[in-house]
Write a protein that holds these residues in place. Structure first.
Motif, short mmCIF file in Angstrom:
data_model
loop_
_atom_site.label_atom_id
_atom_site.label_comp_id
_atom_site.label_asym_id
_atom_site.label_seq_id
_atom_site.Cartn_x
_atom_site.Cartn_y
_atom_site.Cartn_z
N UNK A 26 0.52 -0.89 -0.26
CA UNK A 26 -0.51 -0.29 -0.51
C UNK A 26 0.88 1.29 0.19
N UNK A 27 0.44 2.46 0.59
CA UNK A 27 0.73 3.62 0.26
C UNK A 27 1.29 4.09 1.68
N UNK A 137 -11.91 8.76 10.37
CA UNK A 137 -11.11 9.60 9.24
C UNK A 137 -9.79 10.43 9.68
N UNK A 141 -5.70 10.02 9.07
CA UNK A 141 -5.53 10.67 9.09
C UNK A 141 -4.12 11.52 9.97
N UNK A 145 -2.33 7.07 7.98
CA UNK A 145 -2.78 5.46 7.30
C UNK A 145 -4.22 5.41 6.29
N UNK A 146 -3.46 5.22 5.13
CA UNK A 146 -4.31 5.39 3.42
C UNK A 146 -4.58 3.64 3.41
N UNK A 147 -5.78 3.23 2.94
CA UNK A 147 -5.64 2.70 2.44
C UNK A 147 -7.02 2.40 1.18
N UNK A 148 -7.10 1.67 0.01
CA UNK A 148 -7.61 1.45 -0.95
C UNK A 148 -8.28 -0.01 -1.11
N UNK A 156 -6.04 -2.94 0.28
CA UNK A 156 -4.39 -2.50 0.34
C UNK A 156 -4.64 -2.19 1.14
#
Lengths: 235, 149
Positions: A26-27, A137, A141, A145-148, A156
């Motif tokens: 992921x990112x 969020x 933030x 933590x970022x997810x798809x 992901x």
């Protein structure tokens, strides 16, 4: 000692790579923007439906493990690895707080209950969701933590745990699905405020790497032009 | 090496370092998010707009000859002002570009890969999306709209 000169910038460059963050899948979060910042005080709901403020946990380090309960790959492995690792460092709830936080906005208390039961997590280990979706969020933030989203409620996401100190300040990230004991012990020490030096150093790591990079480039250019000049003179 | 040649080379190296410093300053000092290529996300086949929270969206865009699929074939989406949108972009055929006018979002759509950027749409209005990579005879007509209310 002159022969050591070319190795100094290379060493700086190597050091920056050595200590650079690794985000896994992921990112990965941008630690430069998060370390040293507090997380927001959000209302959490645990697997028994009890609501509490995150800041009620102030006073002990908090290990935050972002997961989602329907995960069939990384999250169960992270949870099982954590279960094995924390045994060496104390009792959750007594020595530190351990929170598995679901980042799936659709997860319910029933899902938390099932997750806790499936993994046999003890009393001190809390599985929570954030009551308000927007606040969820805000918290994600804060730790960047970022997810798809994938089909069938899969995601992901980076595999990580976050260490907060007793004042809810973000102190350390650990990456991967299994956790090295020494690294874990270090992270816990940082969260307890026992060693602050590596953290201070981390903020300047990029500059150290840049210095190494620029130093290497300039040194190579100077060296090459000198060789060329000498060859020209001898010819 | 000729003197003029050496001077030109020196200036080129100085300029390179100068621009590199500017990029580093933009990324670190101004805290601008640089577009990220995500290597472990399977490219999606269809565009989707996913609402996670009232002000939080995930937008999967599929660029194809010659339109942007924002949401199940639709080339226009509507979101409320102040929304943070995670934009994931891929291409179904050839290389496309995606620029959201009036924003810093400028991504390449490459078949087989997913590109990512995050943007907060503060101001209400119509944001036109254009392809900025020549992609065939319909390139000039390849566009979409993001309506922020």
């Amino acid at each position: 000692m002159r022969f050591l000169a070319p190795f100094v910038p290379l060493l700086l460059l190597f050091l920056s790579f050595l200590f650079a963050q690794t985000g896994g899948t992921g990112i990965p979060p941008n630690e430069d923007r998060t370390l040293g910042n507090p997380v927001p005080d959000v209302i959490l709901v645990d697997s028994s439906g009890k609501k509490f403020h995150l800041y009620q946990l102030k006073g002990k380090p908090v290990i935050l493990s972002p997961i989602y309960t329907h995960c069939t790959s990384a999250c169960p492995i992270i949870t099982e690895s954590l279960k094995k690792t924390i045994k060496l460092f104390g009792q959750p709830g007594r020595d530190f707080y351990l929170i598995s936080l679901t980042f799936d906005p659709k997860d319910t208390v029933e899902d938390l209950k099932r997750f806790k039961r499936e993994h046999g997590l003890g009393e001190g280990w809390t599985v929570v969701l954030v009551k308000d979706k927007s606040k969820l969020f805000e918290l994600l933030d804060a730790i960047d933590f970022r997810f798809a989203t994938l089909p069938d409620r899969q995601f992901v996401h980076p595999n990580l745990i976050v260490f907060l100190d007793k004042d809810m300040i973000i102190r350390k990230y650990m990456y991967g699905v299994s956790f090295d004991r020494i690294e874990f012990a270090n992270a816990l020490r940082i969260a307890r405020g026992e060693i602050a030096l590596p953290e201070k150093f981390r903020g300047h790591l990029f500059l150290v790497g840049m210095l190494g990079f620029v130093g290497t480039v300039v040194f190579t250019i100077v060296k090459l032009s000198r060789i060329r000049y000498r060859r020209k003179m001898t010819a | 090496m000729d003197r003029a040649e050496r001077n030109a080379l020196t200036i080129a190296v100085i300029l390179l370092l100068f621009f590199f410093t500017l990029i580093v300053y933009a990324a670190k000092g101004l805290k601008i998010d640089l577009p990220t290529c995500i290597t472990d996300v399977q490219p999606f086949k269809e565009g989707r707009l996913i609402k996670h929270a009232p002000d939080r969206y995930e937008l999967h865009v599929v660029a194809r000859m010659w339109y942007f699929d924002f949401n199940q074939g639709s080339t226009e989406i509507e979101i409320p002002a102040g929304s943070v949108v995670d934009i994931y972009l891929t291409s179904a055929d050839v290389v496309h570009g995606m620029h959201i006018n009036g924003t810093t979002v400028n991504l390449m759509a490459i078949p087989g890969t997913v590109n990512y950027a995050r943007y907060r749409f503060e101001k209400p209005g119509v944001y036109h999306v254009v392809c900025h990579e020549f992609c065939g005879v319909g390139h000039q007509a390849m566009q979409g709209r993001i309506v922020v209310r």
